[in-house]
Design a protein around this motif. Structure first.
Motif, PDB file in Angstrom:
ATOM      1  N   ARG A  16       0.857  -1.173   0.000  1.00 52.55           N
ATOM      2  CA  ARG A  16       0.000   0.000   0.000  1.00 52.55           C
ATOM      3  C   ARG A  16       0.897   1.228   0.000  1.00 52.55           C
ATOM      4  O   ARG A  16       1.838   1.315   0.812  1.00 52.55           O
ATOM      5  N   HIS A  18       1.255   5.075   0.773  1.00 46.49           N
ATOM      6  CA  HIS A  18       0.548   5.972   1.685  1.00 46.49           C
ATOM      7  C   HIS A  18       1.552   6.902   2.346  1.00 46.49           C
ATOM      8  O   HIS A  18       2.621   6.465   2.762  1.00 46.49           O
ATOM      9  N   ASP A  24      -6.442  11.471   4.039  1.00 41.85           N
ATOM     10  CA  ASP A  24      -6.882  10.307   3.255  1.00 41.85           C
ATOM     11  C   ASP A  24      -7.227  10.714   1.818  1.00 41.85           C
ATOM     12  O   ASP A  24      -6.922   9.988   0.870  1.00 41.85           O
ATOM     13  N   LYS A  28      -5.428   9.293  -1.517  1.00 43.31           N
ATOM     14  CA  LYS A  28      -6.220   8.571  -2.511  1.00 43.31           C
ATOM     15  C   LYS A  28      -6.095   9.218  -3.883  1.00 43.31           C
ATOM     16  O   LYS A  28      -5.945   8.524  -4.895  1.00 43.31           O
ATOM     17  N   ASN A  36      -5.180   1.745  -1.722  1.00 38.16           N
ATOM     18  CA  ASN A  36      -6.237   0.908  -1.137  1.00 38.16           C
ATOM     19  C   ASN A  36      -5.894   0.495   0.301  1.00 38.16           C
ATOM     20  O   ASN A  36      -4.864  -0.140   0.526  1.00 38.16           O
ATOM     21  N   PRO A  37      -6.741   0.842   1.290  1.00 37.50           N
ATOM     22  CA  PRO A  37      -6.392   0.604   2.708  1.00 37.50           C
ATOM     23  C   PRO A  37      -6.087  -0.855   3.034  1.00 37.50           C
ATOM     24  O   PRO A  37      -5.282  -1.125   3.925  1.00 37.50           O
ATOM     25  N   ASN A  38      -6.720  -1.783   2.340  1.00 33.12           N
ATOM     26  CA  ASN A  38      -6.481  -3.201   2.642  1.00 33.12           C
ATOM     27  C   ASN A  38      -5.464  -3.852   1.706  1.00 33.12           C
ATOM     28  O   ASN A  38      -5.482  -5.070   1.533  1.00 33.12           O
ATOM     29  N   PHE A  39      -4.603  -3.046   1.142  1.00 34.82           N
ATOM     30  CA  PHE A  39      -3.500  -3.535   0.296  1.00 34.82           C
ATOM     31  C   PHE A  39      -4.006  -4.124  -1.028  1.00 34.82           C
ATOM     32  O   PHE A  39      -5.210  -4.230  -1.247  1.00 34.82           O
ATOM     33  N   HIS A  40      -3.058  -4.463  -1.885  1.00 35.02           N
ATOM     34  CA  HIS A  40      -3.358  -5.098  -3.173  1.00 35.02           C
ATOM     35  C   HIS A  40      -2.050  -5.684  -3.671  1.00 35.02           C
ATOM     36  O   HIS A  40      -0.982  -5.317  -3.193  1.00 35.02           O
ATOM     37  N   ASN A  83       3.629  -9.223   2.326  1.00 34.70           N
ATOM     38  CA  ASN A  83       3.082  -7.875   2.348  1.00 34.70           C
ATOM     39  C   ASN A  83       4.264  -6.945   2.622  1.00 34.70           C
ATOM     40  O   ASN A  83       4.840  -6.986   3.712  1.00 34.70           O
ATOM     41  N   ASN A  85       4.606  -3.811   3.175  1.00 29.67           N
ATOM     42  CA  ASN A  85       4.465  -2.855   4.279  1.00 29.67           C
ATOM     43  C   ASN A  85       4.556  -3.527   5.647  1.00 29.67           C
ATOM     44  O   ASN A  85       5.176  -2.997   6.559  1.00 29.67           O
TER      45      ASN A  85
END
Ligand code: NI
Length: 136
Positions: A16, A18, A24, A28, A36-40, A83, A85
């Motif tokens: 992510r 950020h 926010d 974005k 995306n807050p929940n990663f990808h 992940n 991060n």
């Protein structure tokens, strides 16, 4: 006579992008779906290149098995299915952008290679987006 040899590698990782100091909305709008807050995930392709002289006896510059083993140990074992991060020390304080990831990969490989072989890495985040870093 200088020659460049390259080895391709691949790993999958989540991230992510950020900047904590930003709102926010600003994050974005700047990073888009990479915020995306929940990663990808991304399917990263890596090309590692070394340049140097061909040994007149063997006809080799370097042994590809040796290079592929170092890439496996330093990069694939460290980042594949991670992940970036949350799992990787390298990105606790550093945004895991393709640019920063390429620099970190170069530094990890350079530490292992341990002598001047004109190391260059090319990192693809998508088929069309890639960055190059050669230590400068
Ligand atoms: Ni992304």
């Amino acid at each position: 006579m200088e020659i460049t040899v390259s080895r391709k590698a691949h790993f999958n990782a989540a991230h992510r992008l950020h900047v904590p100091e930003w709102s926010d909305e600003k994050n974005k709008s700047f990073f888009g779906s990479c915020n995306n807050p929940n990663f990808h995930g991304h399917n990263y392709d890596l090309i590692v290149s070394l340049t140097g002289e061909i040994d007149p006896i063997t006809g080799y510059f370097i042994d590809m098995k040796w290079l592929s083993q170092i890439i496996k140990e330093e990069i694939e074992d460290r980042f594949d299915h991670k992940n970036l991060n949350l799992d990787c020390e390298e990105f606790k304080q550093l945004n895991p952008s393709t640019e920063n990831l390429a620099v970190v990969i170069w530094q990890l490989l350079n530490k292992r290679l341990n002598h001047p072989k004109n190391l260059k890495v090319i990192l693809y985040e998508t088929e069309r987006n890639f960055v190059e870093y050669n230590g400068n």
